[in-house]
Design a protein around this motif. Structure first.
Motif, PDB file in Angstrom:
ATOM      1  N   ARG A 140     -30.701  20.134  -8.327  1.00 58.37           N
ATOM      2  CA  ARG A 140     -30.376  18.717  -8.152  1.00 58.37           C
ATOM      3  C   ARG A 140     -31.136  18.152  -6.961  1.00 58.37           C
ATOM      4  O   ARG A 140     -31.342  18.830  -5.967  1.00 58.37           O
ATOM      5  CB  ARG A 140     -28.882  18.526  -7.918  1.00 58.37           C
ATOM      6  N   GLY A 141     -31.552  16.875  -7.111  1.00 60.20           N
ATOM      7  CA  GLY A 141     -32.084  16.160  -5.959  1.00 60.20           C
ATOM      8  C   GLY A 141     -33.490  15.613  -6.093  1.00 60.20           C
ATOM      9  O   GLY A 141     -33.981  14.961  -5.177  1.00 60.20           O
ATOM     10  N   TRP A 142     -34.197  15.852  -7.227  1.00 56.81           N
ATOM     11  CA  TRP A 142     -35.560  15.320  -7.320  1.00 56.81           C
ATOM     12  C   TRP A 142     -35.522  13.789  -7.351  1.00 56.81           C
ATOM     13  O   TRP A 142     -34.599  13.172  -7.858  1.00 56.81           O
ATOM     14  CB  TRP A 142     -36.309  15.870  -8.532  1.00 56.81           C
ATOM     15  N   ASN A 143     -36.542  13.208  -6.770  1.00 55.59           N
ATOM     16  CA  ASN A 143     -36.599  11.749  -6.631  1.00 55.59           C
ATOM     17  C   ASN A 143     -38.048  11.300  -6.677  1.00 55.59           C
ATOM     18  O   ASN A 143     -38.787  11.437  -5.697  1.00 55.59           O
ATOM     19  CB  ASN A 143     -35.946  11.318  -5.318  1.00 55.59           C
ATOM     20  N   GLN A 144     -38.463  10.763  -7.803  1.00 55.72           N
ATOM     21  CA  GLN A 144     -39.871  10.379  -7.989  1.00 55.72           C
ATOM     22  C   GLN A 144     -40.300   9.254  -7.048  1.00 55.72           C
ATOM     23  O   GLN A 144     -41.497   9.050  -6.814  1.00 55.72           O
ATOM     24  CB  GLN A 144     -40.142   9.985  -9.453  1.00 55.72           C
ATOM     25  N   LEU A 169     -32.526  19.989 -14.519  1.00 52.94           N
ATOM     26  CA  LEU A 169     -32.666  19.509 -13.147  1.00 52.94           C
ATOM     27  C   LEU A 169     -32.203  18.060 -13.047  1.00 52.94           C
ATOM     28  O   LEU A 169     -32.778  17.168 -13.680  1.00 52.94           O
ATOM     29  CB  LEU A 169     -34.121  19.621 -12.690  1.00 52.94           C
ATOM     30  N   THR A 170     -31.187  17.828 -12.248  1.00 51.05           N
ATOM     31  CA  THR A 170     -30.581  16.501 -12.108  1.00 51.05           C
ATOM     32  C   THR A 170     -31.299  15.684 -11.043  1.00 51.05           C
ATOM     33  O   THR A 170     -31.611  16.191  -9.952  1.00 51.05           O
ATOM     34  CB  THR A 170     -29.098  16.638 -11.731  1.00 51.05           C
ATOM     35  N   ARG A 171     -31.557  14.412 -11.351  1.00 51.88           N
ATOM     36  CA  ARG A 171     -32.153  13.506 -10.376  1.00 51.88           C
ATOM     37  C   ARG A 171     -31.173  13.272  -9.222  1.00 51.88           C
ATOM     38  O   ARG A 171     -29.966  13.476  -9.357  1.00 51.88           O
ATOM     39  CB  ARG A 171     -32.511  12.173 -11.052  1.00 51.88           C
ATOM     40  N   ILE A 172     -31.648  12.816  -8.098  1.00 55.07           N
ATOM     41  CA  ILE A 172     -30.845  12.621  -6.893  1.00 55.07           C
ATOM     42  C   ILE A 172     -29.622  11.752  -7.144  1.00 55.07           C
ATOM     43  O   ILE A 172     -28.545  11.998  -6.604  1.00 55.07           O
ATOM     44  CB  ILE A 172     -31.716  12.017  -5.749  1.00 55.07           C
ATOM     45  N   ASP A 173     -29.732  10.731  -8.021  1.00 57.79           N
ATOM     46  CA  ASP A 173     -28.620   9.813  -8.240  1.00 57.79           C
ATOM     47  C   ASP A 173     -27.619  10.307  -9.281  1.00 57.79           C
ATOM     48  O   ASP A 173     -26.583   9.674  -9.503  1.00 57.79           O
ATOM     49  CB  ASP A 173     -29.124   8.423  -8.634  1.00 57.79           C
ATOM     50  N   GLY A 174     -27.935  11.426  -9.934  1.00 55.81           N
ATOM     51  CA  GLY A 174     -27.034  11.946 -10.954  1.00 55.81           C
ATOM     52  C   GLY A 174     -27.099  11.204 -12.275  1.00 55.81           C
ATOM     53  O   GLY A 174     -26.348  11.506 -13.203  1.00 55.81           O
ATOM     54  N   HIS A 175     -28.008  10.236 -12.399  1.00 56.24           N
ATOM     55  CA  HIS A 175     -28.077   9.402 -13.596  1.00 56.24           C
ATOM     56  C   HIS A 175     -29.302   9.709 -14.469  1.00 56.24           C
ATOM     57  O   HIS A 175     -29.591   8.962 -15.400  1.00 56.24           O
ATOM     58  CB  HIS A 175     -28.067   7.923 -13.209  1.00 56.24           C
ATOM     59  N   ALA A 176     -29.992  10.772 -14.160  1.00 58.23           N
ATOM     60  CA  ALA A 176     -31.119  11.208 -14.996  1.00 58.23           C
ATOM     61  C   ALA A 176     -31.319  12.698 -14.774  1.00 58.23           C
ATOM     62  O   ALA A 176     -30.844  13.260 -13.776  1.00 58.23           O
ATOM     63  CB  ALA A 176     -32.395  10.435 -14.651  1.00 58.23           C
ATOM     64  N   ALA A 177     -31.976  13.327 -15.704  1.00 54.95           N
ATOM     65  CA  ALA A 177     -32.279  14.761 -15.588  1.00 54.95           C
ATOM     66  C   ALA A 177     -33.591  15.022 -16.308  1.00 54.95           C
ATOM     67  O   ALA A 177     -34.010  14.251 -17.176  1.00 54.95           O
ATOM     68  CB  ALA A 177     -31.158  15.600 -16.181  1.00 54.95           C
ATOM     69  N   ILE A 178     -34.230  16.109 -15.925  1.00 56.76           N
ATOM     70  CA  ILE A 178     -35.384  16.583 -16.687  1.00 56.76           C
ATOM     71  C   ILE A 178     -35.079  18.013 -17.146  1.00 56.76           C
ATOM     72  O   ILE A 178     -34.517  18.819 -16.395  1.00 56.76           O
ATOM     73  CB  ILE A 178     -36.696  16.525 -15.876  1.00 56.76           C
ATOM     74  N   VAL A 179     -35.414  18.295 -18.403  1.00 54.16           N
ATOM     75  CA  VAL A 179     -35.150  19.606 -18.995  1.00 54.16           C
ATOM     76  C   VAL A 179     -36.444  20.142 -19.592  1.00 54.16           C
ATOM     77  O   VAL A 179     -37.391  19.391 -19.838  1.00 54.16           O
ATOM     78  CB  VAL A 179     -34.062  19.507 -20.085  1.00 54.16           C
ATOM     79  N   LEU A 314     -30.240   2.198  -9.997  1.00 47.81           N
ATOM     80  CA  LEU A 314     -31.445   1.395  -9.801  1.00 47.81           C
ATOM     81  C   LEU A 314     -32.685   2.282  -9.749  1.00 47.81           C
ATOM     82  O   LEU A 314     -33.736   1.940 -10.288  1.00 47.81           O
ATOM     83  CB  LEU A 314     -31.307   0.590  -8.511  1.00 47.81           C
ATOM     84  N   GLY A 315     -32.560   3.451  -9.100  1.00 44.65           N
ATOM     85  CA  GLY A 315     -33.719   4.331  -8.945  1.00 44.65           C
ATOM     86  C   GLY A 315     -34.276   4.835 -10.258  1.00 44.65           C
ATOM     87  O   GLY A 315     -35.486   5.038 -10.386  1.00 44.65           O
ATOM     88  N   SER A 316     -33.401   5.046 -11.241  1.00 39.36           N
ATOM     89  CA  SER A 316     -33.854   5.514 -12.558  1.00 39.36           C
ATOM     90  C   SER A 316     -33.920   4.371 -13.572  1.00 39.36           C
ATOM     91  O   SER A 316     -34.071   4.609 -14.768  1.00 39.36           O
ATOM     92  CB  SER A 316     -32.924   6.619 -13.064  1.00 39.36           C
ATOM     93  N   ARG A 317     -33.798   3.145 -13.095  1.00 42.21           N
ATOM     94  CA  ARG A 317     -33.881   1.914 -13.886  1.00 42.21           C
ATOM     95  C   ARG A 317     -32.851   1.860 -15.020  1.00 42.21           C
ATOM     96  O   ARG A 317     -33.097   1.307 -16.079  1.00 42.21           O
ATOM     97  CB  ARG A 317     -35.296   1.718 -14.453  1.00 42.21           C
TER      98      ARG A 317
END
Length: 556
Positions: A140-144, A169-179, A314-317
């Motif tokens: 967790r925690g990636w942030n583009q 892998l969860t994005r920093i905001d918890g509202h997106a992930a990459i698999v 907002l970060g993941s639109r």
């Protein structure tokens, strides 16, 4: 003769000492024995007058008396006395919006926070994989937004290094992930697949591995379920770090009832001491559970509210906006459910009398929820329905908070973390209605403050700095970000203590150092009310007390 005189003088001295001792004995016996005395401190009581004291007496986990050091020592005695040596005692900090269980989970996953590129992110996953050779790889925690290229990543590197092992892998905001492809194969996600309140990202007709908001559930539902040993490890790891940060109560925004039951088990066994206020997630089984049980309230646990999600981040639109994103023409974000579903849930909460707390980031999401709340609340009230984040508000909608006693629950570090890219998302005009904490405070005269950890850092000191100074830890920008919406030091401390307690109906039990309240304190080495702005972040937690028990001590 001289010898006799000496004896006579010695006798008089002996009888004088004996007389004084006998005279003082009833006085000593009259002192009330208590469990703890903290004296020689500067005690910020955060009571209604924001009065300052020097000492506190504690008995049976509650505050027995507050006053000067001389007053307390004159009336009380204790086998456990703490000389604060002039340091600064505050009510235990309360985080009004966080994810306690999720934070504990993040401590047991690959830490991706602060990675400055996708390559660095994958390198951290590879290092984690060496220590955890089996099963799913989670992080967790990636942030583009921290990378040179602000675009969402692609799963190609994950597929290269982990062709057979599923990765989530969860994005920093918890509202997106990459698999990766291995996880996609397990879940069956397909290019072009549609889901309400979410997006499945593709490029040239192929899956990139990025899933936004509700789409994340298509894969997360395949993650291994937590057993009791794992859940205990998660909760106790979170507790340890929270106590070290000076936190004595945390509001966990969105858990399911089995976790609540397990937390009660750990509270009874003494393995978990942290005071928690839990919002139940929007799930039919959770509604059945609490409607049947009614409000749960012990000295360590309160469950009386439900958490809804109106939109994403907002970060993941995924935040739902009234006008398109300034950096993505034609894209408005989205609501996570249709309006009628929200209307039904809000009506149900009004009928049952439970507290309702709804995540709303974008100005469209905030408008929808504010108006739906208003239709159910009718006018002023004391239900303390909340909007979590209240991040972007259209100027025409601010007064709805005050008109219907709707409480904005905000996280000051969101402003200083997002400020470098928020204007890209919103544009220079619309961003003026974002992170408007002073304007929101003015609506009801009080505002609860939190961090949203693990989205942000756990530190209440950083919360204080961000709210008052409106700068990042490096001191940028020089004049502060939209400084007209900074909070005063007194307002900020209240927001982290008594107003945070009020946010979940516990202001009569905690949040200030007053007789009869729980003896939750934090001892700091600097005075937050007086230290220079650029020195605030140097403040250290010396000790944390929960119910008069020292649960953390800084041995450095």
């Amino acid at each position: 003769m001289q010898l006799n005189m000496k004896r006579s003088g010695a006798s008089r001295l002996f009888y004088m000492v004996l007389f004084v001792a006998c005279a003082l004995k009833p006085l000593a016996q009259s002192l009330q024995k208590v469990d703890l005395i903290i004296y020689n401190a500067k005690v910020y009581t955060v009571d209604e007058r924001f009065s300052v004291a020097q000492a506190v007496a504690v008995n049976n986990g509650k505050i027995e008396s507050v006053g000067t050091s001389a007053e307390i020592m004159r009336h009380f005695s204790s086998d456990a006395s703490v000389d604060a040596r002039g340091k600064f005692l505050y009510p235990g900090f309360i985080d009004a919006h966080a994810h306690f269980y999720g934070y504990g989970q993040s401590l047991l996953q690959a830490d991706l926070t602060g990675a400055t590129s996708w390559a660095e992110t994958v390198d951290r996953v590879k290092a984690f994989a060496l220590e955890h050779p089996d099963g799913w790889l989670t992080g967790r925690g990636w942030n583009q937004n921290l990378w040179k290229d602000h675009s969402f990543p692609d799963k190609a590197l994950l597929d290269q290094f982990f062709p057979d092992r599923p990765v989530y892998l969860t994005r920093i905001d918890g509202h997106a992930a990459i698999v990766n492809q291995a996880a996609i194969k397990l879940s069956g996600v397909q290019p072009g697949q549609k889901i309400e309140g979410g997006e499945i990202e593709t490029k040239n007709g192929k899956l990139t591995g990025v899933l936004v908001d509700n789409a994340t559930r298509l894969v997360s539902s395949y993650l291994p379920k937590a057993d009791a040993a794992y859940a205990k490890a998660v909760l106790t790891a979170a507790q340890k770090n929270c106590f070290a940060a000076g936190l004595t109560t945390v509001v966990d925004c969105g858990l399911d009832f089995p976790v609540v039951d397990f937390i009660q088990t750990l509270h009874r066994s003494g393995d978990l001491k942290m005071r928690l206020n839990i919002m139940l997630s929007d799930d039919s089984l959770n509604y059945v559970y609490l409607f049947k049980k009614g409000i749960i309230h012990t000295d360590r646990l309160t469950v009386r509210s439900f958490k809804l999600y109106a939109d994403g981040a907002l970060g993941s639109r995924g935040a739902c906006l009234l006008e398109p994103y300034s950096d993505r023409p034609g894209h408005y974000g989205f609501l996570l459910k249709n309006k009628e579903r929200y209307r039904e849930l809000i009506a149900k909460m009004a009928d049952k009398g439970f507290q309702l707390c709804t995540h709303a980031i974008g100005d469209s999401a905030n408008r929808v929820i504010l108006r739906l709340y208003a239709s159910a609340l009718k006018g002023k009230n004391d239900l303390r329905w909340r909007i979590e984040h209240a991040q972007v508000i259209n100027p025409a909608d601010f007064d709805l908070f005050g008109k219907y006693s709707i409480i904005p629950s905000v996280q000051p570090t969101h402003a200083t973390s997002d400020m470098n890219w928020a204007v890209d998302r919103l544009g220079k005009e619309r961003v003026k209605g974002a992170y408007a904490y002073k304007q929101l405070l003015d609506q009801n005269g009080w505002i609860p403050l939190g961090t949203d950890f693990p989205v942000e850092q756990i530190s209440p000191i950083l919360t204080f700095y961000a709210a008052v100074v409106r700068k990042d830890p490096a001191g940028f920008p020089v004049q502060g970000f939209q400084p007209e919406n900074a909070l005063s030091r007194v307002q900020t401390l209240r927001g982290m203590t008594i107003w945070a307690a009020k946010g979940h109906f516990e202001e009569k039990e905690k949040g200030s150092i007053e007789v009869g309240k729980v003896a939750d304190f934090v001892l700091l080495d600097q005075d937050l009310m007086d230290v220079a702005p650029d020195k605030i972040l140097q403040t250290r937690v010396l000790a944390t007390f929960l119910g008069g028990e020292k649960v953390f001590e800084n041995n450095d």
